[in-house]
Design a protein around this motif. Structure first.
Motif, mmCIF file in Angstrom:
data_model
loop_
_atom_site.group_PDB
_atom_site.id
_atom_site.type_symbol
_atom_site.label_atom_id
_atom_site.label_comp_id
_atom_site.label_asym_id
_atom_site.label_seq_id
_atom_site.Cartn_x
_atom_site.Cartn_y
_atom_site.Cartn_z
ATOM 1 N N ASN A 102 0.850 -1.195 0.000
ATOM 2 C CA ASN A 102 0.000 0.000 0.000
ATOM 3 C C ASN A 102 0.875 1.230 0.000
ATOM 4 O O ASN A 102 2.002 1.196 0.484
ATOM 5 C CB ASN A 102 -0.880 0.049 1.259
ATOM 6 C CG ASN A 102 -2.019 -0.952 1.184
ATOM 7 O OD1 ASN A 102 -2.343 -1.477 0.128
ATOM 8 N ND2 ASN A 102 -2.632 -1.215 2.324
ATOM 9 N N GLY A 103 0.330 2.323 -0.517
ATOM 10 C CA GLY A 103 1.010 3.600 -0.340
ATOM 11 C C GLY A 103 0.863 4.037 1.111
ATOM 12 O O GLY A 103 0.294 3.329 1.949
ATOM 13 N N LEU A 104 1.340 5.214 1.396
ATOM 14 C CA LEU A 104 1.329 5.739 2.759
ATOM 15 C C LEU A 104 0.465 6.993 2.761
ATOM 16 O O LEU A 104 0.538 7.787 1.828
ATOM 17 C CB LEU A 104 2.772 6.102 3.115
ATOM 18 C CG LEU A 104 3.039 6.719 4.461
ATOM 19 C CD1 LEU A 104 3.370 5.594 5.453
ATOM 20 C CD2 LEU A 104 4.228 7.656 4.372
ATOM 21 N N VAL A 105 -0.355 7.168 3.792
ATOM 22 C CA VAL A 105 -1.143 8.393 3.869
ATOM 23 C C VAL A 105 -0.683 9.218 5.062
ATOM 24 O O VAL A 105 -0.418 8.670 6.130
ATOM 25 C CB VAL A 105 -2.662 8.079 3.942
ATOM 26 C CG1 VAL A 105 -3.024 7.345 5.212
ATOM 27 C CG2 VAL A 105 -3.493 9.344 3.811
ATOM 28 N N MET A 106 -0.529 10.510 4.845
ATOM 29 C CA MET A 106 -0.145 11.382 5.963
ATOM 30 C C MET A 106 -0.616 12.798 5.666
ATOM 31 O O MET A 106 -0.784 13.189 4.523
ATOM 32 C CB MET A 106 1.372 11.375 6.163
ATOM 33 C CG MET A 106 2.122 11.989 5.000
ATOM 34 S SD MET A 106 3.815 12.331 5.403
ATOM 35 C CE MET A 106 4.330 13.170 3.910
ATOM 36 N N ASP A 107 -0.803 13.555 6.732
ATOM 37 C CA ASP A 107 -1.224 14.936 6.594
ATOM 38 C C ASP A 107 -0.026 15.798 6.191
ATOM 39 O O ASP A 107 -0.066 16.554 5.239
ATOM 40 C CB ASP A 107 -1.784 15.395 7.949
ATOM 41 C CG ASP A 107 -2.775 16.509 7.767
ATOM 42 O OD1 ASP A 107 -3.167 16.727 6.610
ATOM 43 O OD2 ASP A 107 -3.140 17.158 8.748
#
Length: 369
Positions: free
Chosen positions: A141-146
């Protein structure tokens, strides 16, 4: 430290952006007849060619058009279109046909194939709070971040640190593969958070950004690209494009924020000599109907334009014409280009990977890049 690999920035306009009031067929009488209140008047658009103009809200992008760094591809869609936001967005994000439900995304499958078993989520980063389907692969998976700072804080939560330290101390005393896998993921997330924070602090030439809420996402991506971060794909979503009511002002406001943020982003990359390795791709899950509705807006439609911005485009400007406004499919535009052909072009000619592996079927690339 510069990242010499090509990278892709995907911008999703959520809600269904009205393509006909984005790229204006100002010579076409049908456009004015079907949109007596909504059609853009001469003072509302800027002329790009002898057939088409752009919404004045997009004026910041004009230099890109003039420099041959913007390709506008019209009539992009897919067979048997779906007018539900969620379903159509799933179709675009997974790159499935409208009759299939896939639980992996096109970027996720790109990671699966390009990355071949590396557990590092850093190859694709979504700026946001929840990972969308596009970045979910079978194995990666990709990575999610603010942003790197808040991501680092989240990951360095005392509870997580305690868990990780405990596991390190006991390592080798059990043979639970699933547990080990979880800790491996946790560890790679730690490393990613450290790495991204460090990268985001690299000194670079700054650029002027407008004061829009969405601008921060673009600046985060630019900072990471310029620092030489290894990610190949970045994903940004802008919401609010579901304009059933009083469309003109809402769409204008959003398009202006989009155009000014993208322009500042590209200028930031240019002054740091990083634009030459970057492509920006913008899409929406569907366009709107050709005819205006009774509430000063438009209802869900089908085919739409997509934008590709990059240096050295093979075919800049208008890649093709807007589909016929008289030959409609139950009031909607008939698509001319399957969106998966656009993906195939980006995968093959920009990311240099095999599009068939990712799209799980053969689609002829277009020649804009």
């Amino acid at each position: 430290t510069q990242n010499r690999e090509k990278c892709l920035v995907v911008i999703q306009l959520s809600g269904g952006n009205d393509g006909l009031n984005t790229i204006i067929p100002y010579q076409n009488d049908i456009y004015y007849n079907l949109r007596p209140r909504l059609a853009l008047k001469k003072e509302d658009y800027s002329t790009l060619s002898d057939k088409y103009g752009i919404n004045r809200a997009l004026d910041a992008l004009k230099p890109l058009y003039d420099n041959g760094e913007w390709s506008i591809i019209n009539g992009v869609g897919y067979p048997n279109p779906n007018r539900s936001h969620f379903r159509s967005m799933d179709i675009w994000q997974s790159a499935s046909g409208s009759e299939n439900n896939w639980n992996t995304g096109w970027i996720g499958r790109y990671l699966d194939n390009y990355c071949g078993g590396c557990a590092n989520p850093l190859d694709a980063i979504e700026i946001g709070s929840e990972l969308n389907l596009a970045l979910k692969g079978k194995t990666i998976n990709g990575l999610v971040m603010d942003n790197p700072e808040s991501f680092f804080k989240q990951v360095n939560d005392p509870f997580l640190k305690h868990l990780n330290a405990n596991h390190e101390a006991q390592h080798g005393h059990h043979d639970h593969e699933e547990v080990d896998y979880l800790y491996k993921t946790l560890r790679s997330t730690y490393e990613s958070a450290d790495y991204l924070l460090e990268k985001s602090k690299v000194q670079k030439t700054n650029a002027d950004y407008p004061f829009h809420k969405i601008t921060k996402q673009f600046k985060t991506v630019a900072d990471l690209i310029i620092s030489g971060n290894r990610s190949k794909i970045y994903y940004i979503s802008i919401s609010g494009f579901d304009t059933h009511v009083n469309q003109k002002n809402q769409q204008g406001r959003l398009l202006k924020q989009y155009a000014e943020s993208v322009t500042a982003f590209i200028n930031h990359l240019k002054v740091n000599d990083c634009w030459k390795n970057t492509m920006v791709f913008t899409f929406s899950e569907f366009g709107r109907r050709v005819k205006q509705n009774a509430s000063g807006g438009t209802d869900h439609g089908t085919a739409n334009n997509v934008f590709v911005m990059a240096p050295n485009l093979k075919k800049a400007g208008f890649y093709n014409d807007i589909p016929s406004l008289s030959d409609l499919d139950d009031g909607d535009l008939k698509y001319k280009i399957d969106f998966r052909r656009v993906y195939a072009s980006i995968l093959q000619n920009w990311l240099k990977t095999n599009p068939e592996l990712v799209l799980q079927s053969s689609f002829t690339p277009l020649n804009f890049i």
